[in-house]
Design a protein around this motif. Sequence first.
Motif, PDB file in Angstrom:
ATOM      1  N   ASP A 214      -3.165  22.472 -24.606  1.00 19.08           N
ATOM      2  CA  ASP A 214      -3.978  21.862 -23.555  1.00 19.08           C
ATOM      3  C   ASP A 214      -2.989  21.443 -22.476  1.00 19.08           C
ATOM      4  OD1 ASP A 214      -5.909  20.706 -22.003  1.00 19.08           O
ATOM      5  OD2 ASP A 214      -6.275  18.996 -23.320  1.00 19.08           O
ATOM      6  N   PRO A 215      -2.636  22.361 -21.581  1.00 13.30           N
ATOM      7  CA  PRO A 215      -1.494  22.163 -20.684  1.00 13.30           C
ATOM      8  C   PRO A 215      -1.725  21.102 -19.611  1.00 13.30           C
ATOM      9  CG  PRO A 215      -2.619  24.221 -20.152  1.00 13.30           C
ATOM     10  CD  PRO A 215      -3.269  23.683 -21.393  1.00 13.30           C
ATOM     11  N   ARG A 216      -1.538  19.845 -20.018  1.00 16.08           N
ATOM     12  CA  ARG A 216      -1.685  18.715 -19.101  1.00 16.08           C
ATOM     13  C   ARG A 216      -0.346  18.065 -18.772  1.00 16.08           C
ATOM     14  NH1 ARG A 216      -6.599  19.487 -16.957  1.00 16.08           N
ATOM     15  NH2 ARG A 216      -8.060  20.097 -18.609  1.00 16.08           N
ATOM     16  N   GLY A 217       0.726  18.583 -19.344  1.00 13.22           N
ATOM     17  CA  GLY A 217       2.038  18.007 -19.107  1.00 13.22           C
ATOM     18  C   GLY A 217       2.394  18.020 -17.620  1.00 13.22           C
ATOM     19  N   GLY A 218       2.786  16.863 -17.110  1.00 10.47           N
ATOM     20  CA  GLY A 218       3.157  16.765 -15.704  1.00 10.47           C
ATOM     21  C   GLY A 218       2.019  16.454 -14.768  1.00 10.47           C
ATOM     22  N   GLU A 219       0.770  16.450 -15.266  1.00 10.41           N
ATOM     23  CA  GLU A 219      -0.357  16.089 -14.416  1.00 10.41           C
ATOM     24  C   GLU A 219      -0.423  14.569 -14.264  1.00 10.41           C
ATOM     25  OE1 GLU A 219      -4.119  17.733 -15.432  1.00 10.41           O
ATOM     26  OE2 GLU A 219      -3.367  19.794 -15.599  1.00 10.41           O
ATOM     27  N   LYS A 220      -0.863  14.117 -13.114  1.00  7.62           N
ATOM     28  CA  LYS A 220      -0.940  12.677 -12.899  1.00  7.62           C
ATOM     29  C   LYS A 220      -1.940  12.047 -13.856  1.00  7.62           C
ATOM     30  CE  LYS A 220      -4.248  12.922  -9.028  1.00  7.62           C
ATOM     31  NZ  LYS A 220      -4.459  12.560  -7.597  1.00  7.62           N
ATOM     32  N   PHE A 221      -1.574  10.880 -14.331  1.00 16.25           N
ATOM     33  CA  PHE A 221      -2.353  10.046 -15.244  1.00 16.25           C
ATOM     34  C   PHE A 221      -2.401  10.560 -16.679  1.00 16.25           C
ATOM     35  CE2 PHE A 221      -4.652   9.521 -11.049  1.00 16.25           C
ATOM     36  CZ  PHE A 221      -3.910   8.409 -10.670  1.00 16.25           C
TER      37      PHE A 221
ATOM     38  N   THR B 261       3.256  14.367 -24.869  1.00 22.47           N
ATOM     39  CA  THR B 261       3.347  14.569 -26.311  1.00 22.47           C
ATOM     40  C   THR B 261       2.713  15.886 -26.750  1.00 22.47           C
ATOM     41  OG1 THR B 261       1.362  13.184 -26.621  1.00 22.47           O
ATOM     42  CG2 THR B 261       3.507  12.117 -26.840  1.00 22.47           C
ATOM     43  N   LYS B 262       1.660  16.285 -26.066  1.00 22.39           N
ATOM     44  CA  LYS B 262       1.047  17.581 -26.384  1.00 22.39           C
ATOM     45  C   LYS B 262       1.977  18.716 -25.985  1.00 22.39           C
ATOM     46  CE  LYS B 262      -2.520  20.014 -27.826  1.00 22.39           C
ATOM     47  NZ  LYS B 262      -2.944  19.994 -29.229  1.00 22.39           N
TER      48      LYS B 262
ATOM     49  N   ILE C  22       3.646  21.651 -28.478  1.00 22.69           N
ATOM     50  CA  ILE C  22       3.572  23.093 -28.260  1.00 22.69           C
ATOM     51  C   ILE C  22       4.967  23.696 -28.135  1.00 22.69           C
ATOM     52  CG2 ILE C  22       2.731  24.902 -26.706  1.00 22.69           C
ATOM     53  CD1 ILE C  22       0.591  23.554 -28.506  1.00 22.69           C
ATOM     54  N   ALA C  23       5.907  22.950 -27.556  1.00 24.92           N
ATOM     55  CA  ALA C  23       7.290  23.432 -27.489  1.00 24.92           C
ATOM     56  C   ALA C  23       7.849  23.624 -28.896  1.00 24.92           C
ATOM     57  CB  ALA C  23       8.145  22.452 -26.692  1.00 24.92           C
ATOM     58  N   LEU C  24       7.555  22.681 -29.786  1.00 26.56           N
ATOM     59  CA  LEU C  24       7.989  22.802 -31.181  1.00 26.56           C
ATOM     60  C   LEU C  24       7.341  24.014 -31.836  1.00 26.56           C
ATOM     61  CD1 LEU C  24       9.420  21.691 -33.690  1.00 26.56           C
ATOM     62  CD2 LEU C  24       7.454  20.159 -34.025  1.00 26.56           C
ATOM     63  N   ALA C  25       6.049  24.192 -31.606  1.00 26.82           N
ATOM     64  CA  ALA C  25       5.345  25.343 -32.175  1.00 26.82           C
ATOM     65  C   ALA C  25       5.921  26.659 -31.653  1.00 26.82           C
ATOM     66  CB  ALA C  25       3.856  25.252 -31.857  1.00 26.82           C
TER      67      ALA C  25
END
Length: 214
Positions: free
Chosen positions: A137-144, A151-152, A156-159
């Motif tokens: 659920d690519p929300r990394g870097g989005e405001k708020f 953490t999500k 995914i980076a670990l996966a």
Amino acid sequence: MTDKIALITGASRGLGAAFAEALSDTHHIVAVARTTGALEELDDRIQAKGGAATLAPMDITNADAMAQLCRSIYDRWGKVDLWLHTAAHGAPLTPADHIDQKDWSKSVAINLDAVGRLIPFLSPLLGTEGQAVFFDDPRGGEKFFGSYGATKAAQIALARSWQLETATNGPKVSILTPKGMPTGTRARFFPGEPRDTLVSPRDEAKRLLAKLEL
């Protein structure tokens, strides 16, 4: 009983529950979630279809409970054919400089730390032929979206690292991106969003399982 075992972490509602119902035609379901009542309702629906499930009302952040579950799976079946990880914590939206430390700690514990333990626990059960599936659920870097997005993205980076490491010898690791669904988490993220623009978890589970050729 089928000899295929599907472990679903986060199985009590939403996409996890939809996967459990869809896969119960071909797999014995091991359903993990914290909410006992929701798991029991899922079990009723699976039994009504003629399927079977083992309920594991556990918190994935409890390392001892997860270790015991994996040991029990090994003792009973000796393997896991399919692991679907749908569990996630959606912390309240907030500016990065207003993140509540309890929300941050819970996000790290559920979205990242638990996965960092579950992969080593489950890899021997999956062996070379099993499959693990994660959901981006690519929300990394989005405001708020600081707590959830960071953490999500780390999960995914670990996966993705595990995916590259197992590309030759298995298990197979897949990462899929679901469409928007009318879940409680999404309603908190996007209040007032028209629900008729979203896809039902049951339809989305069917679409994603087709992509996985399951």
